[in-house]
Scaffold this motif. Structure first.
Motif, PDB file in Angstrom:
ATOM      1  N   GLU A  68       0.836  -1.194   0.000  1.00 51.58           N
ATOM      2  CA  GLU A  68       0.000   0.000   0.000  1.00 51.58           C
ATOM      3  C   GLU A  68       0.880   1.256   0.000  1.00 51.58           C
ATOM      4  N   MET A  69       0.422   2.308  -0.672  1.00 50.73           N
ATOM      5  CA  MET A  69       1.153   3.576  -0.729  1.00 50.73           C
ATOM      6  C   MET A  69       0.995   4.305   0.610  1.00 50.73           C
ATOM      7  N   ILE A  70       2.123   4.743   1.174  1.00 57.33           N
ATOM      8  CA  ILE A  70       2.119   5.430   2.473  1.00 57.33           C
ATOM      9  C   ILE A  70       3.009   6.667   2.397  1.00 57.33           C
ATOM     10  N   GLU A  71       2.915   7.512   3.415  1.00 58.58           N
ATOM     11  CA  GLU A  71       3.842   8.629   3.575  1.00 58.58           C
ATOM     12  C   GLU A  71       5.112   8.080   4.226  1.00 58.58           C
ATOM     13  N   MET A  72       6.264   8.379   3.651  1.00 57.68           N
ATOM     14  CA  MET A  72       7.522   7.903   4.214  1.00 57.68           C
ATOM     15  C   MET A  72       7.773   8.606   5.552  1.00 57.68           C
ATOM     16  N   PRO A  73       8.308   7.888   6.552  1.00 62.29           N
ATOM     17  CA  PRO A  73       8.531   8.479   7.859  1.00 62.29           C
ATOM     18  C   PRO A  73       9.508   9.657   7.851  1.00 62.29           C
ATOM     19  N   LEU A  74      10.644   9.530   7.175  1.00 65.30           N
ATOM     20  CA  LEU A  74      11.645  10.593   7.112  1.00 65.30           C
ATOM     21  C   LEU A  74      12.076  10.790   5.660  1.00 65.30           C
ATOM     22  N   PRO A  75      11.350  11.567   4.887  1.00 67.93           N
ATOM     23  CA  PRO A  75      11.722  11.711   3.475  1.00 67.93           C
ATOM     24  C   PRO A  75      13.012  12.503   3.292  1.00 67.93           C
ATOM     25  N   ALA A  76      13.856  11.999   2.419  1.00 62.04           N
ATOM     26  CA  ALA A  76      15.077  12.681   1.986  1.00 62.04           C
ATOM     27  C   ALA A  76      15.989  13.077   3.142  1.00 62.04           C
ATOM     28  N   ARG A  77      16.126  12.221   4.112  1.00 65.48           N
ATOM     29  CA  ARG A  77      17.023  12.520   5.227  1.00 65.48           C
ATOM     30  C   ARG A  77      18.408  11.992   4.899  1.00 65.48           C
ATOM     31  N   GLN A  78      19.405  12.805   5.111  1.00 67.97           N
ATOM     32  CA  GLN A  78      20.773  12.423   4.810  1.00 67.97           C
ATOM     33  C   GLN A  78      21.356  11.619   5.972  1.00 67.97           C
ATOM     34  N   LEU A  79      22.166  10.626   5.641  1.00 67.89           N
ATOM     35  CA  LEU A  79      22.825   9.812   6.654  1.00 67.89           C
ATOM     36  C   LEU A  79      23.813  10.673   7.431  1.00 67.89           C
ATOM     37  N   GLU A  80      23.744  10.602   8.750  1.00 64.34           N
ATOM     38  CA  GLU A  80      24.657  11.365   9.602  1.00 64.34           C
ATOM     39  C   GLU A  80      25.713  10.414  10.152  1.00 64.34           C
ATOM     40  N   LEU A  81      26.945  10.854  10.101  1.00 65.47           N
ATOM     41  CA  LEU A  81      28.067  10.042  10.531  1.00 65.47           C
ATOM     42  C   LEU A  81      28.708  10.675  11.755  1.00 65.47           C
ATOM     43  N   ASP A  82      28.832   9.915  12.835  1.00 62.45           N
ATOM     44  CA  ASP A  82      29.461  10.414  14.053  1.00 62.45           C
ATOM     45  C   ASP A  82      30.959  10.141  13.953  1.00 62.45           C
ATOM     46  N   VAL A  83      31.746  11.172  13.645  1.00 63.50           N
ATOM     47  CA  VAL A  83      33.180  10.988  13.429  1.00 63.50           C
ATOM     48  C   VAL A  83      33.943  10.727  14.715  1.00 63.50           C
ATOM     49  N   SER A  84      33.342  11.012  15.872  1.00 61.87           N
ATOM     50  CA  SER A  84      34.045  10.761  17.127  1.00 61.87           C
ATOM     51  C   SER A  84      34.201   9.266  17.404  1.00 61.87           C
ATOM     52  N   GLU A  85      33.407   8.421  16.749  1.00 60.96           N
ATOM     53  CA  GLU A  85      33.492   6.981  16.968  1.00 60.96           C
ATOM     54  C   GLU A  85      34.420   6.284  15.980  1.00 60.96           C
ATOM     55  N   LEU A  86      34.964   7.011  15.019  1.00 61.04           N
ATOM     56  CA  LEU A  86      35.874   6.414  14.048  1.00 61.04           C
ATOM     57  C   LEU A  86      37.212   6.109  14.711  1.00 61.04           C
ATOM     58  N   PRO A  87      37.904   5.070  14.264  1.00 56.85           N
ATOM     59  CA  PRO A  87      39.184   4.717  14.899  1.00 56.85           C
ATOM     60  C   PRO A  87      40.244   5.808  14.752  1.00 56.85           C
ATOM     61  N   CYS A  88      40.130   6.655  13.754  1.00 55.74           N
ATOM     62  CA  CYS A  88      41.129   7.703  13.546  1.00 55.74           C
ATOM     63  C   CYS A  88      40.590   9.067  13.959  1.00 55.74           C
ATOM     64  N   ALA A  89      39.669   9.134  14.916  1.00 59.66           N
ATOM     65  CA  ALA A  89      39.036  10.392  15.303  1.00 59.66           C
ATOM     66  C   ALA A  89      40.023  11.367  15.939  1.00 59.66           C
ATOM     67  N   ASP A  90      41.052  10.853  16.634  1.00 62.25           N
ATOM     68  CA  ASP A  90      42.000  11.741  17.286  1.00 62.25           C
ATOM     69  C   ASP A  90      43.136  12.174  16.356  1.00 62.25           C
ATOM     70  N   VAL A  91      43.225  11.571  15.172  1.00 64.96           N
ATOM     71  CA  VAL A  91      44.281  11.903  14.214  1.00 64.96           C
ATOM     72  C   VAL A  91      43.821  13.068  13.360  1.00 64.96           C
ATOM     73  N   VAL A  92      44.611  14.117  13.324  1.00 70.59           N
ATOM     74  CA  VAL A  92      44.317  15.268  12.469  1.00 70.59           C
ATOM     75  C   VAL A  92      45.364  15.258  11.371  1.00 70.59           C
ATOM     76  N   ASP A  93      45.006  14.650  10.269  1.00 73.01           N
ATOM     77  CA  ASP A  93      45.943  14.497   9.162  1.00 73.01           C
ATOM     78  C   ASP A  93      45.160  14.648   7.869  1.00 73.01           C
ATOM     79  N   ASP A  94      45.690  15.393   6.937  1.00 72.85           N
ATOM     80  CA  ASP A  94      44.997  15.605   5.671  1.00 72.85           C
ATOM     81  C   ASP A  94      44.824  14.304   4.891  1.00 72.85           C
TER      82      ASP A  94
END
Length: 86
Positions: free
Chosen positions: A53-79
């Protein structure tokens, strides 16, 4: 791809919803069994009337958010490491 869940208008269960091409705010529910119908071996499957059945999507066009503090290289500041994320 993880699909958002929406409540079926017939059985009110949370079911995965896929977007409809060309209509960002609309989607269709995946096929699912009716909660009140028992499966009888050898008989045809009975889907919930709210399936597809056709429905209204719960969150239309929402962009994926990435939490960079949980990445293994979060403390590394390197280009070089920053370029690897893109």
């Amino acid at each position: 791809m993880k699909l958002p869940k929406a409540h079926c208008p017939r059985c009110s269960r949370p079911i995965a919803a896929r977007p409809v091409p060309g209509r960002i705010s609309k989607g269709r529910l995946w096929r699912h069994d009716d909660t009140g119908v028992l499966r009888i071996p050898g008989e045809p499957l009975v889907s919930c009337p709210g399936s597809l059945e056709m429905i209204e999507m719960p969150l239309p066009a929402r962009q994926l958010e990435l939490d960079v503090s949980e990445l293994p290289c979060a403390d590394v500041v390197d280009d070089e490491m920053t370029a690897a994320l893109f």
